[in-house]
Scaffold this motif. Structure first.
Motif, PDB file in Angstrom:
ATOM      1  N   MET A   1       0.862  -1.170   0.000  1.00  0.00           N
ATOM      2  CA  MET A   1       0.000   0.000   0.000  1.00  0.00           C
ATOM      3  C   MET A   1       0.905   1.229   0.000  1.00  0.00           C
ATOM      4  SD  MET A   1      -2.970   1.087   2.749  1.00  0.00           S
ATOM      5  CE  MET A   1      -3.997  -0.270   2.239  1.00  0.00           C
ATOM      6  N   ASN A   2       0.525   2.236  -0.746  1.00  0.00           N
ATOM      7  CA  ASN A   2       1.334   3.454  -0.756  1.00  0.00           C
ATOM      8  C   ASN A   2       0.871   4.413   0.334  1.00  0.00           C
ATOM      9  OD1 ASN A   2      -0.693   5.319  -1.762  1.00  0.00           O
ATOM     10  ND2 ASN A   2      -0.431   4.380  -3.762  1.00  0.00           N
ATOM     11  N   ILE A   3       1.659   5.420   0.565  1.00  0.00           N
ATOM     12  CA  ILE A   3       1.422   6.340   1.680  1.00  0.00           C
ATOM     13  C   ILE A   3       0.102   7.104   1.546  1.00  0.00           C
ATOM     14  CG2 ILE A   3       2.784   8.210   0.669  1.00  0.00           C
ATOM     15  CD1 ILE A   3       3.746   8.846   3.528  1.00  0.00           C
ATOM     16  N   GLU A   4      -0.237   7.513   0.324  1.00  0.00           N
ATOM     17  CA  GLU A   4      -1.480   8.273   0.130  1.00  0.00           C
ATOM     18  C   GLU A   4      -2.703   7.411   0.426  1.00  0.00           C
ATOM     19  OE1 GLU A   4       0.859   8.083  -2.383  1.00  0.00           O
ATOM     20  OE2 GLU A   4       1.741  10.078  -2.224  1.00  0.00           O
ATOM     21  N   ASP A   5      -2.671   6.164  -0.062  1.00  0.00           N
ATOM     22  CA  ASP A   5      -3.795   5.255   0.193  1.00  0.00           C
ATOM     23  C   ASP A   5      -3.903   4.908   1.672  1.00  0.00           C
ATOM     24  OD1 ASP A   5      -4.387   5.253  -2.508  1.00  0.00           O
ATOM     25  OD2 ASP A   5      -3.404   3.329  -2.900  1.00  0.00           O
ATOM     26  N   TYR A   6      -2.753   4.720   2.327  1.00  0.00           N
ATOM     27  CA  TYR A   6      -2.783   4.386   3.753  1.00  0.00           C
ATOM     28  C   TYR A   6      -3.337   5.554   4.572  1.00  0.00           C
ATOM     29  CZ  TYR A   6      -1.726   2.857   8.397  1.00  0.00           C
ATOM     30  OH  TYR A   6      -1.861   2.507   9.723  1.00  0.00           O
ATOM     31  N   ARG A   7      -2.862   6.753   4.287  1.00  0.00           N
ATOM     32  CA  ARG A   7      -3.344   7.935   4.996  1.00  0.00           C
ATOM     33  C   ARG A   7      -4.854   8.101   4.796  1.00  0.00           C
ATOM     34  NH1 ARG A   7      -4.207  13.007   3.138  1.00  0.00           N
ATOM     35  NH2 ARG A   7      -4.424  14.568   4.766  1.00  0.00           N
ATOM     36  N   ALA A   8      -5.318   7.960   3.561  1.00  0.00           N
ATOM     37  CA  ALA A   8      -6.751   8.078   3.267  1.00  0.00           C
ATOM     38  C   ALA A   8      -7.549   7.017   4.020  1.00  0.00           C
ATOM     39  CB  ALA A   8      -6.989   7.968   1.764  1.00  0.00           C
ATOM     40  N   PHE A   9      -7.025   5.793   4.079  1.00  0.00           N
ATOM     41  CA  PHE A   9      -7.723   4.742   4.816  1.00  0.00           C
ATOM     42  C   PHE A   9      -7.852   5.124   6.287  1.00  0.00           C
ATOM     43  CE2 PHE A   9      -7.573   0.993   7.546  1.00  0.00           C
ATOM     44  CZ  PHE A   9      -8.783   0.412   7.192  1.00  0.00           C
ATOM     45  N   CYS A  10      -6.766   5.581   6.889  1.00  0.00           N
ATOM     46  CA  CYS A  10      -6.801   5.971   8.308  1.00  0.00           C
ATOM     47  C   CYS A  10      -7.825   7.068   8.550  1.00  0.00           C
ATOM     48  CB  CYS A  10      -5.426   6.438   8.768  1.00  0.00           C
ATOM     49  SG  CYS A  10      -4.208   5.107   8.917  1.00  0.00           S
ATOM     50  N   LEU A  11      -7.841   8.072   7.697  1.00  0.00           N
ATOM     51  CA  LEU A  11      -8.780   9.182   7.865  1.00  0.00           C
ATOM     52  C   LEU A  11     -10.226   8.742   7.658  1.00  0.00           C
ATOM     53  CD1 LEU A  11      -6.736  12.006   6.123  1.00  0.00           C
ATOM     54  CD2 LEU A  11      -7.138  11.721   8.584  1.00  0.00           C
ATOM     55  N   SER A  12     -10.429   7.665   6.899  1.00  0.00           N
ATOM     56  CA  SER A  12     -11.784   7.174   6.639  1.00  0.00           C
ATOM     57  C   SER A  12     -12.365   6.382   7.807  1.00  0.00           C
ATOM     58  CB  SER A  12     -11.799   6.294   5.390  1.00  0.00           C
ATOM     59  OG  SER A  12     -11.261   5.008   5.658  1.00  0.00           O
ATOM     60  N   LEU A  13     -11.550   6.073   8.793  1.00  0.00           N
ATOM     61  CA  LEU A  13     -12.018   5.250   9.910  1.00  0.00           C
ATOM     62  C   LEU A  13     -13.068   5.955  10.767  1.00  0.00           C
ATOM     63  CD1 LEU A  13      -8.675   3.560  10.979  1.00  0.00           C
ATOM     64  CD2 LEU A  13     -10.617   2.498   9.818  1.00  0.00           C
ATOM     65  N   GLY A  14     -13.063   7.263  10.766  1.00  0.00           N
ATOM     66  CA  GLY A  14     -14.063   7.994  11.542  1.00  0.00           C
ATOM     67  C   GLY A  14     -13.835   9.489  11.512  1.00  0.00           C
ATOM     68  N   ASP A  15     -14.884  10.223  11.804  1.00  0.00           N
ATOM     69  CA  ASP A  15     -14.785  11.685  11.856  1.00  0.00           C
ATOM     70  C   ASP A  15     -13.924  12.149  13.017  1.00  0.00           C
ATOM     71  OD1 ASP A  15     -16.461  11.879   9.667  1.00  0.00           O
ATOM     72  OD2 ASP A  15     -18.275  12.136  10.886  1.00  0.00           O
ATOM     73  N   ASP A  16     -13.627  11.242  13.935  1.00  0.00           N
ATOM     74  CA  ASP A  16     -12.855  11.594  15.127  1.00  0.00           C
ATOM     75  C   ASP A  16     -11.349  11.394  14.926  1.00  0.00           C
ATOM     76  OD1 ASP A  16     -13.101   8.840  14.925  1.00  0.00           O
ATOM     77  OD2 ASP A  16     -13.943   8.560  16.921  1.00  0.00           O
ATOM     78  N   VAL A  17     -10.904  11.045  13.717  1.00  0.00           N
ATOM     79  CA  VAL A  17      -9.479  10.841  13.438  1.00  0.00           C
ATOM     80  C   VAL A  17      -8.820  12.171  13.121  1.00  0.00           C
ATOM     81  CG1 VAL A  17      -7.798   9.740  11.907  1.00  0.00           C
ATOM     82  CG2 VAL A  17      -9.839   8.488  12.608  1.00  0.00           C
ATOM     83  N   GLU A  18      -7.690  12.417  13.773  1.00  0.00           N
ATOM     84  CA  GLU A  18      -6.896  13.619  13.528  1.00  0.00           C
ATOM     85  C   GLU A  18      -5.490  13.197  13.132  1.00  0.00           C
ATOM     86  OE1 GLU A  18      -7.534  17.012  16.500  1.00  0.00           O
ATOM     87  OE2 GLU A  18      -7.838  15.176  17.672  1.00  0.00           O
ATOM     88  N   GLU A  19      -4.824  14.041  12.362  1.00  0.00           N
ATOM     89  CA  GLU A  19      -3.433  13.774  12.011  1.00  0.00           C
ATOM     90  C   GLU A  19      -2.573  14.949  12.459  1.00  0.00           C
ATOM     91  OE1 GLU A  19      -2.951  13.307   7.796  1.00  0.00           O
ATOM     92  OE2 GLU A  19      -4.308  14.943   7.361  1.00  0.00           O
ATOM     93  N   LYS A  20      -1.375  14.614  12.917  1.00  0.00           N
ATOM     94  CA  LYS A  20      -0.445  15.627  13.426  1.00  0.00           C
ATOM     95  C   LYS A  20       0.983  15.199  13.120  1.00  0.00           C
ATOM     96  CE  LYS A  20      -3.384  16.473  17.447  1.00  0.00           C
ATOM     97  NZ  LYS A  20      -3.462  16.411  18.904  1.00  0.00           N
ATOM     98  N   LEU A  21       1.873  16.173  13.134  1.00  0.00           N
ATOM     99  CA  LEU A  21       3.318  15.928  13.055  1.00  0.00           C
ATOM    100  C   LEU A  21       3.878  16.249  14.436  1.00  0.00           C
ATOM    101  CD1 LEU A  21       3.961  17.658   9.627  1.00  0.00           C
ATOM    102  CD2 LEU A  21       4.088  15.207  10.077  1.00  0.00           C
ATOM    103  N   PRO A  22       3.804  15.319  15.382  1.00  0.00           N
ATOM    104  CA  PRO A  22       4.109  15.612  16.784  1.00  0.00           C
ATOM    105  C   PRO A  22       5.586  15.650  17.162  1.00  0.00           C
ATOM    106  CG  PRO A  22       3.484  13.336  16.584  1.00  0.00           C
ATOM    107  CD  PRO A  22       3.332  13.948  15.216  1.00  0.00           C
ATOM    108  N   PHE A  23       6.459  15.210  16.272  1.00  0.00           N
ATOM    109  CA  PHE A  23       7.858  15.061  16.655  1.00  0.00           C
ATOM    110  C   PHE A  23       8.787  16.032  15.934  1.00  0.00           C
ATOM    111  CE2 PHE A  23       5.842  10.785  16.889  1.00  0.00           C
ATOM    112  CZ  PHE A  23       5.766  10.706  18.274  1.00  0.00           C
ATOM    113  N   THR A  24       8.292  17.187  15.548  1.00  0.00           N
ATOM    114  CA  THR A  24       9.107  18.133  14.782  1.00  0.00           C
ATOM    115  C   THR A  24      10.300  18.673  15.570  1.00  0.00           C
ATOM    116  OG1 THR A  24       7.599  19.919  15.384  1.00  0.00           O
ATOM    117  CG2 THR A  24       7.221  18.817  13.263  1.00  0.00           C
ATOM    118  N   ALA A  25      10.282  18.550  16.867  1.00  0.00           N
ATOM    119  CA  ALA A  25      11.413  19.001  17.683  1.00  0.00           C
ATOM    120  C   ALA A  25      12.600  18.046  17.599  1.00  0.00           C
ATOM    121  CB  ALA A  25      10.986  19.163  19.140  1.00  0.00           C
ATOM    122  N   PHE A  26      12.382  16.855  17.059  1.00  0.00           N
ATOM    123  CA  PHE A  26      13.433  15.856  16.957  1.00  0.00           C
ATOM    124  C   PHE A  26      13.939  15.801  15.519  1.00  0.00           C
ATOM    125  CE2 PHE A  26      10.554  14.604  20.354  1.00  0.00           C
ATOM    126  CZ  PHE A  26      11.444  14.518  21.421  1.00  0.00           C
TER     127      PHE A  26
END
Length: 113
Positions: free
Chosen positions: A1-26
């Motif tokens: 599976m490619n990254i775009e399809d995987y990301r879209a699948f994760c976001l499709s799991l529910g309206d309560d899904v959020e995405e973040k880049l939490p480790f930008t300090a590293f």
């Protein structure tokens, strides 16, 4: 599976899904995208080198999954008691989706609002 399809699948799991880049300090984790439900992470991966997806898993399932699938290994930088690493390049898409949905459900159930 490619990254775009995987990301879209994760976001499709529910309206309560959020995405973040939490480790930008590293320095070596600036491109790690994490997906959350109810403010808690259920999946993350490196956008710059998409390969291993880290997912939450029931401790009692991990041993069997490791024994059965070569595409499943230790998680990146998290407890191997509760997390697995899945090679998105070699895992069958249905397996990656099933494990991702499982991870989402574990976290959603544990942290219900």
């Amino acid at each position: 599976m490619n990254i775009e399809d995987y990301r879209a699948f994760c976001l499709s799991l529910g309206d309560d899904v959020e995405e973040k880049l939490p480790f930008t300090a590293f320095r070596y984790a600036t491109g790690v995208l994490a997906l959350y439900v109810h403010g808690h992470m259920f999946s993350f991966f490196d956008c710059d080198h998409f390969g291993i997806v880290t997912l939450k898993c029931q401790p009692e399932r991990i041993g069997d999954l490791l024994a059965e699938y070569d595409c499943i290994g230790r998680p990146y930088n998290l407890s191997p008691r509760h997390w697995i690493g899945v090679d998105a390049n070699t895992a069958p898409d249905p397996l990656l989706k099933q494990l991702t949905r499982n991870s989402y459900e574990i976290v959603k159930t544990k942290y219900k609002k």
